[in-house]
Design a protein around this motif. Sequence first.
Motif, PDB file in Angstrom:
ATOM      1  N   UNK A 115       0.810  -1.220   0.000  1.00  0.00           N
ATOM      2  CA  UNK A 115       0.000   0.000   0.000  1.00  0.00           C
ATOM      3  C   UNK A 115       0.849   1.278   0.000  1.00  0.00           C
ATOM      4  N   UNK A 116       2.016   1.194  -0.613  1.00  0.00           N
ATOM      5  CA  UNK A 116       2.851   2.387  -0.733  1.00  0.00           C
ATOM      6  C   UNK A 116       4.167   2.059  -1.400  1.00  0.00           C
ATOM      7  N   UNK A 117       5.015   3.065  -1.540  1.00  0.00           N
ATOM      8  CA  UNK A 117       6.313   2.909  -2.185  1.00  0.00           C
ATOM      9  C   UNK A 117       7.422   3.041  -1.144  1.00  0.00           C
ATOM     10  N   UNK A 126       7.941   0.419  -6.559  1.00  0.00           N
ATOM     11  CA  UNK A 126       6.974   1.443  -6.961  1.00  0.00           C
ATOM     12  C   UNK A 126       5.535   0.968  -6.842  1.00  0.00           C
ATOM     13  N   UNK A 127       4.818   1.568  -5.912  1.00  0.00           N
ATOM     14  CA  UNK A 127       3.380   1.347  -5.761  1.00  0.00           C
ATOM     15  C   UNK A 127       2.712   2.696  -5.550  1.00  0.00           C
ATOM     16  N   UNK A 128       2.634   3.502  -6.626  1.00  0.00           N
ATOM     17  CA  UNK A 128       2.034   4.832  -6.477  1.00  0.00           C
ATOM     18  C   UNK A 128       0.558   4.728  -6.109  1.00  0.00           C
ATOM     19  N   UNK A 129      -0.021   5.814  -5.563  1.00  0.00           N
ATOM     20  CA  UNK A 129      -1.397   5.751  -5.035  1.00  0.00           C
ATOM     21  C   UNK A 129      -2.428   5.209  -6.019  1.00  0.00           C
ATOM     22  N   UNK A 132      -2.106   1.399  -6.441  1.00  0.00           N
ATOM     23  CA  UNK A 132      -2.618   0.689  -5.257  1.00  0.00           C
ATOM     24  C   UNK A 132      -4.147   0.635  -5.303  1.00  0.00           C
ATOM     25  N   UNK A 155       2.562   2.797   5.052  1.00  0.00           N
ATOM     26  CA  UNK A 155       1.677   1.856   4.357  1.00  0.00           C
ATOM     27  C   UNK A 155       0.561   1.341   5.267  1.00  0.00           C
ATOM     28  N   UNK A 157      -1.125   3.123   7.559  1.00  0.00           N
ATOM     29  CA  UNK A 157      -2.206   4.119   7.566  1.00  0.00           C
ATOM     30  C   UNK A 157      -2.851   4.208   6.187  1.00  0.00           C
ATOM     31  N   UNK A 158      -2.069   3.980   5.139  1.00  0.00           N
ATOM     32  CA  UNK A 158      -2.645   3.934   3.794  1.00  0.00           C
ATOM     33  C   UNK A 158      -3.663   2.798   3.691  1.00  0.00           C
TER      34      UNK A 158
ATOM     35  N   UNK B 117      12.338   6.775  -0.432  1.00  0.00           N
ATOM     36  CA  UNK B 117      11.187   7.087  -1.279  1.00  0.00           C
ATOM     37  C   UNK B 117       9.895   6.770  -0.526  1.00  0.00           C
ATOM     38  N   UNK B 118       8.845   7.481  -0.902  1.00  0.00           N
ATOM     39  CA  UNK B 118       7.549   7.298  -0.233  1.00  0.00           C
ATOM     40  C   UNK B 118       6.470   7.837  -1.163  1.00  0.00           C
ATOM     41  N   UNK B 119       5.249   7.373  -0.976  1.00  0.00           N
ATOM     42  CA  UNK B 119       4.149   7.966  -1.738  1.00  0.00           C
ATOM     43  C   UNK B 119       3.797   9.348  -1.193  1.00  0.00           C
ATOM     44  N   UNK B 121       0.814  12.729  -2.236  1.00  0.00           N
ATOM     45  CA  UNK B 121      -0.597  12.675  -2.643  1.00  0.00           C
ATOM     46  C   UNK B 121      -0.821  12.162  -4.061  1.00  0.00           C
ATOM     47  N   UNK B 123       1.624  10.720  -6.358  1.00  0.00           N
ATOM     48  CA  UNK B 123       2.667   9.932  -6.998  1.00  0.00           C
ATOM     49  C   UNK B 123       3.741   9.589  -5.991  1.00  0.00           C
ATOM     50  N   UNK B 124       4.866   9.139  -6.513  1.00  0.00           N
ATOM     51  CA  UNK B 124       5.966   8.731  -5.637  1.00  0.00           C
ATOM     52  C   UNK B 124       6.941   9.889  -5.476  1.00  0.00           C
ATOM     53  N   UNK B 182      -0.557   9.992   2.302  1.00  0.00           N
ATOM     54  CA  UNK B 182       0.145   8.799   1.795  1.00  0.00           C
ATOM     55  C   UNK B 182       1.547   8.615   2.388  1.00  0.00           C
ATOM     56  N   UNK B 185       1.405  10.059   8.735  1.00  0.00           N
ATOM     57  CA  UNK B 185       0.425  11.020   9.236  1.00  0.00           C
ATOM     58  C   UNK B 185       0.952  11.747  10.480  1.00  0.00           C
TER      59      UNK B 185
END
Lengths: 232, 232
Positions: A115-117, A126-129, A132, A155, A157-158, B117-119, B121, B123-124, B182, B185
């Motif tokens: 549920x995330x990158x 790579x798991x962009x919003x 997912x 991920x 909280x996502x 890296x992280x998602x 809003x 994209x990545x 994403x 939080x």
Amino acid sequence: MQRIYKISNPVIITVAMTGAIPRKKDCPGPLVKTSEQIEEIHKSFEAGASLAHIHVRNPDESPSSDPDLYAIVQAGIQKHCPGIIVQFLTRGRGRDQAARGGMLFHRPDMASLATGSVNFPNGIYENPPDFVDGLASEMLKYETKPEIEIFDLAMLYNAANLVERGLLKAPVHIQFVMGIPNAMPARCSILEFLISELKTVMPDATWTAADVARHQLTVNEWTLELGGHIRT
Amino acid sequence: MQRIYKISNPVIITVAMTGAIPRKKDCPGPLVKTSEQIEEIHKSFEAGASLAHIHVRNPDESPSSDPDLYAIVQAGIQKHCPGIIVQFLTRGRGRDQAARGGMLFHRPDMASLATGSVNFPNGIYENPPDFVDGLASEMLKYETKPEIEIFDLAMLYNAANLVERGLLKAPVHIQFVMGIPNAMPARCSILEFLISELKTVMPDATWTAADVARHQLTVNEWTLELGGHIRT
Ligand SMILES: [Zn+2]
Ligand SMILES: [Zn+2]
Ligand SMILES: [Zn+2]
Ligand SMILES: [Zn+2]
């Protein structure tokens, strides 16, 4: 690959046959032929495993998204291992994003959903919003139960957010994945925190914890202490 | 943008003038003209701010990597605000990775460095391992102190790993960034855990916590409780 634990609570022991990173030249673990995978899973089934966790490989041993390969292993397992839960892996570094969920129309019992990158050893997993969301929708459509794979904290909280938006059905099943370099390390403090947060944001969720290769036994011990399920 | 806190410990109050997400049409905050930025920072300096956190914009208000724009704001601040610490932002969703560190030859006192890296809003937010290593090396070369930006948990251990590999000089300065959809939080439990882990893996590090727009005040309150520095 199969370990016996003497514990009082019933647990699900997962069989994961083909890891996504190592190739045959690196370690003897990964099984390239579908027939090898089916036979290995059958052995674990006879030893008590109740869930088979499948990702397939191309003849050159690279991770594959070929729906036919998934279907062959699925059919073989269902024939030889009645009642086992079939889970498809949608991971696949180096696999085309669009193809990663392309085997879900075979309606596996379960499929993985990150549920995330996050960074992996040699790049971004790579798991962009929008990807997912799309994968979660496909799983709803094919009535496949997602195993939510948590490689980093956000991920979690996502996943709760996907439940709120109706893209995941509660109660969800979570797998915390630790020990991949550049993602969450295998630390007991982290697992404790993840579980404490999980109980706050998704109190009805079930969970397992997996480690990549090296620390597997250690994480399994923590998992038992903290009340989760086991994956070998 | 400036808030007064009555506290006993001395803290660094940071000025961040130009957020990377909102455009002028969305909110009145972002300042596009370098002259506006310099003047705003000057006002905050006179009100007690000791660090100016700079990212610049193109005339269409999109995030820019133009080294000249950074140099103009840097020069203006150094002239009007003697002794203020100048920090360049290397973020920039939608900015070319290779260009993101291209202004470091102006040798700012500090620059931001996200260690994973992280998602985000839409994209990545891409900081693959080799990019992070490269940016850290540039900062070593130009004697720029990195502000490590932690958008998700794994980035904390990645930073410790950079110290071990000699790509970051201890003691490092950390900024925990919370509240981006994403990514992590804005939860007090998370900040407490991050600080507890920070004290274990990098006990000599200093830290601040920032929230994106909405929850800024709340995170500042936690920061004060937990002994960190403030950013407005
Ligand atoms: Zn696997
Ligand atoms: Zn058989
Ligand atoms: Zn900023
Ligand atoms: Zn002035």
